[in-house]
Every structure is written in C-alpha cells, then in structure tokens.
Scaffold this motif. Structure first.
Motif, short mmCIF file in Angstrom:
data_model
loop_
_atom_site.label_atom_id
_atom_site.label_comp_id
_atom_site.label_asym_id
_atom_site.label_seq_id
_atom_site.Cartn_x
_atom_site.Cartn_y
_atom_site.Cartn_z
N MET A 1 -15.89 22.18 0.19
CA MET A 1 -15.00 21.06 0.39
C MET A 1 -15.68 19.78 -0.08
O MET A 1 -16.84 19.56 0.19
CB MET A 1 -14.65 20.92 1.87
CG MET A 1 -13.68 21.95 2.36
SD MET A 1 -13.17 21.65 4.05
CE MET A 1 -14.70 21.69 4.93
N ASN A 2 -14.92 18.95 -0.70
CA ASN A 2 -15.43 17.69 -1.21
C ASN A 2 -15.37 16.64 -0.10
O ASN A 2 -14.28 16.22 0.31
CB ASN A 2 -14.59 17.27 -2.42
CG ASN A 2 -15.14 16.04 -3.09
OD1 ASN A 2 -15.76 15.19 -2.46
ND2 ASN A 2 -14.87 15.93 -4.37
N SER A 3 -16.54 16.21 0.40
CA SER A 3 -16.57 15.28 1.53
C SER A 3 -15.98 13.92 1.17
O SER A 3 -15.44 13.23 2.03
CB SER A 3 -17.99 15.13 2.07
OG SER A 3 -18.83 14.58 1.09
N ASP A 72 -9.80 11.31 17.26
CA ASP A 72 -10.35 12.46 16.54
C ASP A 72 -10.68 12.11 15.09
O ASP A 72 -11.70 12.54 14.55
CB ASP A 72 -9.38 13.64 16.59
CG ASP A 72 -9.30 14.28 17.99
OD1 ASP A 72 -10.15 13.95 18.84
OD2 ASP A 72 -8.39 15.08 18.22
N VAL A 73 -9.83 11.32 14.45
CA VAL A 73 -10.08 10.89 13.07
C VAL A 73 -11.34 10.03 13.02
O VAL A 73 -12.21 10.21 12.16
CB VAL A 73 -8.87 10.14 12.48
CG1 VAL A 73 -9.22 9.43 11.19
CG2 VAL A 73 -7.71 11.11 12.25
N ASN A 74 -11.46 9.09 13.96
CA ASN A 74 -12.66 8.24 14.00
C ASN A 74 -13.92 9.06 14.24
O ASN A 74 -14.96 8.80 13.63
CB ASN A 74 -12.51 7.16 15.07
CG ASN A 74 -11.59 6.04 14.64
OD1 ASN A 74 -11.50 5.72 13.46
ND2 ASN A 74 -10.89 5.44 15.59
N LEU A 75 -13.84 10.07 15.11
CA LEU A 75 -15.00 10.95 15.33
C LEU A 75 -15.37 11.70 14.06
O LEU A 75 -16.56 11.83 13.74
CB LEU A 75 -14.71 11.94 16.46
CG LEU A 75 -14.77 11.41 17.88
CD1 LEU A 75 -14.36 12.50 18.87
CD2 LEU A 75 -16.15 10.89 18.22
N ALA A 76 -14.37 12.19 13.35
CA ALA A 76 -14.63 12.91 12.10
C ALA A 76 -15.30 12.00 11.08
O ALA A 76 -16.25 12.41 10.40
CB ALA A 76 -13.33 13.49 11.53
N LYS A 79 -18.87 11.60 12.03
CA LYS A 79 -19.63 12.81 11.71
C LYS A 79 -19.95 12.87 10.22
O LYS A 79 -21.04 13.30 9.84
CB LYS A 79 -18.85 14.06 12.14
CG LYS A 79 -18.81 14.26 13.62
CD LYS A 79 -18.01 15.50 13.94
CE LYS A 79 -17.90 15.73 15.43
NZ LYS A 79 -17.17 16.96 15.74
N ILE A 80 -19.01 12.47 9.39
CA ILE A 80 -19.27 12.44 7.94
C ILE A 80 -20.42 11.49 7.67
O ILE A 80 -21.35 11.82 6.92
CB ILE A 80 -18.00 12.04 7.16
CG1 ILE A 80 -16.98 13.18 7.19
CG2 ILE A 80 -18.35 11.68 5.72
CD1 ILE A 80 -15.63 12.82 6.61
N ALA A 81 -20.39 10.31 8.28
CA ALA A 81 -21.44 9.31 8.06
C ALA A 81 -22.81 9.82 8.51
O ALA A 81 -23.84 9.50 7.91
CB ALA A 81 -21.10 8.02 8.80
N LYS A 82 -22.83 10.67 9.54
CA LYS A 82 -24.09 11.19 10.07
C LYS A 82 -24.47 12.54 9.46
O LYS A 82 -25.50 13.11 9.81
CB LYS A 82 -23.98 11.36 11.59
CG LYS A 82 -23.85 10.05 12.33
CD LYS A 82 -23.69 10.27 13.82
CE LYS A 82 -23.51 8.95 14.55
NZ LYS A 82 -23.29 9.17 15.98
N GLY A 83 -23.62 13.06 8.56
CA GLY A 83 -23.90 14.35 7.94
C GLY A 83 -23.69 15.54 8.86
O GLY A 83 -24.27 16.60 8.66
N ARG A 107 -12.05 19.23 15.87
CA ARG A 107 -13.32 19.10 16.56
C ARG A 107 -13.89 20.45 16.97
O ARG A 107 -15.07 20.55 17.32
CB ARG A 107 -13.13 18.24 17.80
CG ARG A 107 -12.72 16.81 17.45
CD ARG A 107 -12.46 15.96 18.65
NE ARG A 107 -13.56 16.02 19.59
CZ ARG A 107 -13.40 15.81 20.90
NH1 ARG A 107 -12.23 15.52 21.40
NH2 ARG A 107 -14.45 15.88 21.70
N PHE A 108 -13.05 21.48 16.96
CA PHE A 108 -13.47 22.79 17.44
C PHE A 108 -13.14 23.89 16.43
O PHE A 108 -12.14 23.79 15.72
CB PHE A 108 -12.77 23.13 18.77
CG PHE A 108 -12.97 22.10 19.84
CD1 PHE A 108 -14.16 22.03 20.53
CD2 PHE A 108 -11.98 21.19 20.14
CE1 PHE A 108 -14.36 21.07 21.51
CE2 PHE A 108 -12.16 20.22 21.12
CZ PHE A 108 -13.37 20.17 21.81
N CYS A 109 -13.95 24.93 16.40
CA CYS A 109 -13.61 26.12 15.63
C CYS A 109 -12.44 26.80 16.32
O CYS A 109 -12.10 26.45 17.47
CB CYS A 109 -14.83 27.06 15.53
SG CYS A 109 -15.34 27.79 17.09
N MET A 110 -11.80 27.73 15.69
CA MET A 110 -10.62 28.38 16.27
C MET A 110 -10.94 29.08 17.59
O MET A 110 -10.16 29.01 18.53
CB MET A 110 -9.99 29.36 15.27
CG MET A 110 -9.19 28.70 14.18
SD MET A 110 -7.88 27.61 14.77
CE MET A 110 -6.81 28.76 15.63
#
Length: 116
Positions: A1-3, A72-76, A79-83, A107-110
């Motif tokens: 996936m392209n970050s 949730d979007v803000n958390l994502a 997370k992108i910013a922190k790798g 935020r969670f796996c299935m």
C-alpha cells in the motif's frame, strides 16, 4: 500500500468529516476533538421550539458517530507520522491489507474487531 495515497485519503476524509460537523456543531475549545451540537434557541413559538429540540436530539447520535470517525482518522494520521500505521491496537499484529483498503482508519485487525 502506498502510504502517501493513504495519508491523502485520510486527510480528505478528515476535511469532509469536519465539514459535516461544522454544519450543525462547533468545536469545543476546551476539549480536543470534541464538538458540541448547537442547542436550539427558544422564542415564543412553542411548536417551533419543539421541532428544534427534536432536531437537536436527532443530531446528537450523528455528532457522536462523526466524532468517533474523526478520532479514528486522526489516530491513523498520527500512526503514519510515527511509522506505526497498519498495526492492530489490541494485538499488535498487521491489520489485513484488504481491511485497510476498505477502512483506512481501522484500528483493529478483523480477529480483534470481532472481539471488541
């Protein structure tokens, strides 16, 4: 996936969610990420006031849902910013690629989502 693409999509979703919230709520300056639905102003029109209160009551769950999605979007994005994007908040395993394609702010796996 392209970050880069994921980040752009999340930023667009964030802007759209904020626009929706702004249409009927305002940011709470004292609480980060909290929005408050605009409470109706009452005048001498009892029937109109009743309609406004009913509309206000309808907006509250919508506000909560939009706030949750925005959180949730803000958390994502953080997370992108922190790798650390794409890791399950519960078990730490990689979130399924297919899940992230459908819901980039997941935020969670299935497996963990089913137990939440």
């Amino acid at each position: 996936m392209n970050s880069k693409i994921i980040k752009e999509n999340l930023e667009q979703e964030k802007a759209a969610l904020e626009k929706q919230l702004e249409s009927f709520a305002s940011k709470d300056p004292n609480l980060k990420g909290d929005w408050d639905s605009k409470f109706p102003k009452f005048d001498d029109d009892i029937e109109g006031a009743a309609d406004e209160v009913a509309e206000y009551a309808t907006r509250l769950p919508v506000e909560f849902s939009l706030e949750t999605r925005l959180h949730d979007v803000n958390l994502a994005l953080e997370k992108i910013a922190k790798g650390k994007y794409g890791k399950c908040d519960k078990c730490g395993q990689e979130i399924e690629k297919e899940r992230l394609e459908v819901h980039p702010a997941a935020r969670f796996c299935m497996k963990c989502q089913m137990s939440v």
